[in-house]
Motif scaffolding. Structure first.
Motif, mmCIF file in Angstrom:
data_model
loop_
_atom_site.group_PDB
_atom_site.id
_atom_site.type_symbol
_atom_site.label_atom_id
_atom_site.label_comp_id
_atom_site.label_asym_id
_atom_site.label_seq_id
_atom_site.Cartn_x
_atom_site.Cartn_y
_atom_site.Cartn_z
ATOM 1 N N PRO A 346 0.837 -1.207 0.000
ATOM 2 C CA PRO A 346 0.000 0.000 0.000
ATOM 3 C C PRO A 346 0.871 1.257 0.000
ATOM 4 N N ARG A 347 0.460 2.278 -0.717
ATOM 5 C CA ARG A 347 1.237 3.511 -0.748
ATOM 6 C C ARG A 347 1.151 4.215 0.616
ATOM 7 N N PRO A 348 2.298 4.717 1.127
ATOM 8 C CA PRO A 348 2.281 5.398 2.428
ATOM 9 C C PRO A 348 1.630 6.768 2.332
ATOM 10 N N GLU A 349 0.969 7.176 3.377
ATOM 11 C CA GLU A 349 0.257 8.446 3.376
ATOM 12 C C GLU A 349 0.857 9.391 4.409
ATOM 13 N N GLN A 350 0.586 10.677 4.272
ATOM 14 C CA GLN A 350 1.072 11.680 5.208
ATOM 15 C C GLN A 350 0.345 11.556 6.552
ATOM 16 N N PRO A 351 1.027 11.837 7.670
ATOM 17 C CA PRO A 351 0.405 11.688 8.993
ATOM 18 C C PRO A 351 -0.903 12.459 9.150
ATOM 19 N N GLU A 352 -0.950 13.683 8.580
ATOM 20 C CA GLU A 352 -2.169 14.480 8.718
ATOM 21 C C GLU A 352 -3.370 13.799 8.068
ATOM 22 N N PHE A 353 -3.141 13.212 6.910
ATOM 23 C CA PHE A 353 -4.230 12.535 6.211
ATOM 24 C C PHE A 353 -4.602 11.220 6.892
ATOM 25 N N VAL A 354 -3.602 10.552 7.481
ATOM 26 C CA VAL A 354 -3.891 9.306 8.190
ATOM 27 C C VAL A 354 -4.848 9.559 9.335
ATOM 28 N N GLN A 356 -7.027 11.951 9.569
ATOM 29 C CA GLN A 356 -8.340 12.269 8.996
ATOM 30 C C GLN A 356 -9.055 11.010 8.521
ATOM 31 N N PHE A 357 -8.328 10.153 7.789
ATOM 32 C CA PHE A 357 -8.964 8.971 7.210
ATOM 33 C C PHE A 357 -9.329 7.931 8.264
ATOM 34 N N GLU A 358 -8.580 7.887 9.372
ATOM 35 C CA GLU A 358 -8.930 6.950 10.429
ATOM 36 C C GLU A 358 -10.275 7.298 11.053
ATOM 37 N N GLU A 359 -10.640 8.578 10.991
ATOM 38 C CA GLU A 359 -11.948 9.016 11.493
ATOM 39 C C GLU A 359 -13.058 8.741 10.488
ATOM 40 N N GLU A 360 -12.729 8.757 9.192
ATOM 41 C CA GLU A 360 -13.753 8.695 8.155
ATOM 42 C C GLU A 360 -13.864 7.337 7.465
ATOM 43 N N VAL A 361 -12.782 6.545 7.455
ATOM 44 C CA VAL A 361 -12.777 5.270 6.744
ATOM 45 C C VAL A 361 -12.561 4.136 7.750
ATOM 46 N N PRO A 362 -13.534 3.223 7.905
ATOM 47 C CA PRO A 362 -13.377 2.145 8.878
ATOM 48 C C PRO A 362 -12.194 1.234 8.537
ATOM 49 N N TYR A 363 -11.491 0.800 9.574
ATOM 50 C CA TYR A 363 -10.354 -0.123 9.449
ATOM 51 C C TYR A 363 -9.185 0.472 8.655
ATOM 52 N N TYR A 364 -9.155 1.783 8.485
ATOM 53 C CA TYR A 364 -8.127 2.387 7.629
ATOM 54 C C TYR A 364 -6.713 1.998 8.073
ATOM 55 N N SER A 365 -6.433 2.090 9.377
ATOM 56 C CA SER A 365 -5.070 1.885 9.860
ATOM 57 C C SER A 365 -4.599 0.448 9.682
ATOM 58 N N ASP A 387 -9.654 12.350 -2.444
ATOM 59 C CA ASP A 387 -10.667 12.704 -1.463
ATOM 60 C C ASP A 387 -11.003 11.471 -0.633
ATOM 61 N N THR A 388 -11.920 11.635 0.317
ATOM 62 C CA THR A 388 -12.242 10.550 1.235
ATOM 63 C C THR A 388 -12.867 9.364 0.510
ATOM 64 N N GLU A 389 -13.742 9.622 -0.454
ATOM 65 C CA GLU A 389 -14.432 8.529 -1.141
ATOM 66 C C GLU A 389 -13.449 7.694 -1.962
ATOM 67 N N SER A 390 -12.575 8.360 -2.715
ATOM 68 C CA SER A 390 -11.597 7.611 -3.510
ATOM 69 C C SER A 390 -10.569 6.933 -2.608
ATOM 70 N N THR A 391 -10.289 7.535 -1.443
ATOM 71 C CA THR A 391 -9.379 6.894 -0.488
ATOM 72 C C THR A 391 -10.006 5.648 0.093
ATOM 73 N N ARG A 392 -11.312 5.694 0.337
ATOM 74 C CA ARG A 392 -12.006 4.505 0.832
ATOM 75 C C ARG A 392 -11.871 3.353 -0.170
ATOM 76 N N GLU A 393 -12.049 3.658 -1.465
ATOM 77 C CA GLU A 393 -11.903 2.630 -2.496
ATOM 78 C C GLU A 393 -10.453 2.137 -2.558
ATOM 79 N N LYS A 394 -9.517 3.055 -2.355
ATOM 80 C CA LYS A 394 -8.107 2.690 -2.337
ATOM 81 C C LYS A 394 -7.821 1.703 -1.204
ATOM 82 N N VAL A 395 -8.406 1.955 -0.027
ATOM 83 C CA VAL A 395 -8.224 1.058 1.118
ATOM 84 C C VAL A 395 -8.839 -0.309 0.823
ATOM 85 N N GLU A 396 -9.963 -0.340 0.116
ATOM 86 C CA GLU A 396 -10.582 -1.616 -0.243
ATOM 87 C C GLU A 396 -9.653 -2.433 -1.135
#
Length: 428
Positions: A346-354, A356-365, A387-396
């Protein structure tokens, strides 16, 4: 009360001649016979006459075995029957065999080897076409309330038909799809049981959707499923060793090339050639990731931590090119040597976005259970997430990679990465 037995129509390709003609073992034997006998008799019009000819036939058998192994394993994943990927397995096999020949300095017959490899390439193309024609899955599906939301309406790999009642009539199917999370009526439970007893494969609808889409649906993911997302420590150790080995092997070519790129970046625009940024890696640990700078340096009043598409106006002339062909990622080979990254993951993400996404995308971490990679399953399937929606698909997609972590999937990602570099897919 006695119930009449349910009649199950035999699955497709179940007749005796279909079993023979479409049997993988029979196909491999026929292919090997064509390759070896064809190479020998087209070249010399006689059976083996010396050691070199015998060694050549053995090399052709080895080539075919490697090709068959790689092809059968990538067949589990999305895009499995694309001709370019199957032909790539032939090139990999040929490369491995020629490497063996160079290191061992064994003798071989050049003419029969060339003819044999040509026959191997031809057979692989024919095999793909036959599989597309006869291995296209035709599945029956137990109707449930959510089934249309789980399965894709159209697929290149299979077609499914919802059954009106617990019977298949006279139609022959390759298997039965069932939503295992749905509460079925007794008559459907009985029907599924009889199908299973009769030898008709029964597939979990959610697993079918994962295979077709190449991603895990976070909406249906449960905590108990995380047990299936634990990567094998043995494979991770082997993967790490291979990362280091490949990095050291390419270093003599990579270092001079990187020096040239760094010089061109300095000439193209002011600022450092290498861009360093904090990212989150395995175990949620922060590390410093290296990239070739493709943008002009940020002004003090321009803030921090933005998606790349919001900073697109800062991309330099040279930067646009190196981002398109992914040259900007080459300094991350240093991160690989330091143990912070892998070639694939998986591509690494910036701490600030991590955060944010941990709050918005389940199981992100949970994607941080493996080392991040220079390329990965999400990158070759989806591209850039902004954005959050495309990041959710990325996590999937990342979850699918972690769940199916294997040499075959890594090999397919490498092939798709080469295609991505050639087309610029997902770059800004």
């Amino acid at each position: 009360m006695h119930q009449d037995p349910i009649s199950i129509t035999p699955s497709r390709h179940n007749r005796w001649y279909e079993r023979i003609l479409l049997n993988p073992a029979f196909g491999h034997l026929i292919a090997l016979a064509i390759i070896t006998l064809g190479a020998q008799f087209l070249s010399y019009q006689s059976w083996v006459q010396n050691a070199n000819q015998g060694i050549t036939l053995a090399l052709l058998v080895l080539c075919y075995a490697v090709t068959a192994y790689l092809s059968s394993n990538i067949a589990k994943f999305v895009g499995r029957r694309a001709i370019p990927y199957n032909l790539a397995t032939v090139l990999i096999a040929v490369g491995l065999v020629f490497t063996l020949v160079l290191f061992t300095r064994i003798g071989y017959a050049r003419t029969s080897l060339i003819i044999g490899l040509s026959l191997l390439l031809t057979i692989r193309i024919i095999s793909v076409l036959i599989n597309r024609r006869f291995r296209y899955l035709k599945l029956a599906c137990v109707p449930t309330e959510r089934i249309d939301n789980i399965l894709p309406p159209v697929s290149k790999s299979f077609e499914y038909r919802l059954l009106d009642n617990p019977s298949m009539g006279e139609t022959r199917y390759d298997g039965l799809i069932v939503d295992m999370e749905e509460q079925l009526e007794d008559q459907w439970i009985r029907f599924v049981s009889h199908c299973n007893i009769a030898g008709l494969p029964v597939f979990n609808a959610r697993k079918v959707a994962e295979t077709i889409n190449g991603k895990v649906n976070l909406s249906t993911l449960q905590s108990i499923d995380l047990a299936n997302l634990q990567p094998q420590p043995v494979y991770l150790a082997g993967k790490r060793a291979l990362d280091v080995l490949l990095t050291l092997l390419v270093a003599p070519l990579l270092i001079p090339f990187c020096l040239i790129v760094a010089l061109l970046i300095k000439l193209d625009s002011p600022g450092p050639a290498i861009f360093v940024q904090q990212r989150i890696g395995k175990g949620n640990r922060i590390f410093r990731m290296y990239k070739f700078r493709s943008m002009r340096p940020r002004e003090e009043d321009e803030g921090t931590a933005q998606f790349a598409d919001q900073d697109a106006y800062r991309i330099t002339r040279l930067g646009a090119f190196i981002r398109k062909v992914r040259i900007d990622e080459l300094p991350q080979f240093l991160n690989i040597l330091k143990g912070e990254m892998s070639l694939i993951g998986p591509r690494p993400e910036q701490p600030e976005f991590v955060e944010q996404f941990e709050e918005e995308v389940p199981y992100y971490s949970y994607r941080h259970i493996v080392r991040p990679g220079i390329t990965g399953w999400a990158q070759v399937n989806q591209g850039y997430a902004s954005d959050t929606e495309s990041t959710r698909e990325k996590v999937e997609h990342d979850f699918y990679y972690i769940k199916n972590l294997s040499p075959a999937l890594d090999f397919l990602i490498v092939m798709r990465t080469l295609k991505t570099m050639a087309t610029g897919f997902g770059a800004l």
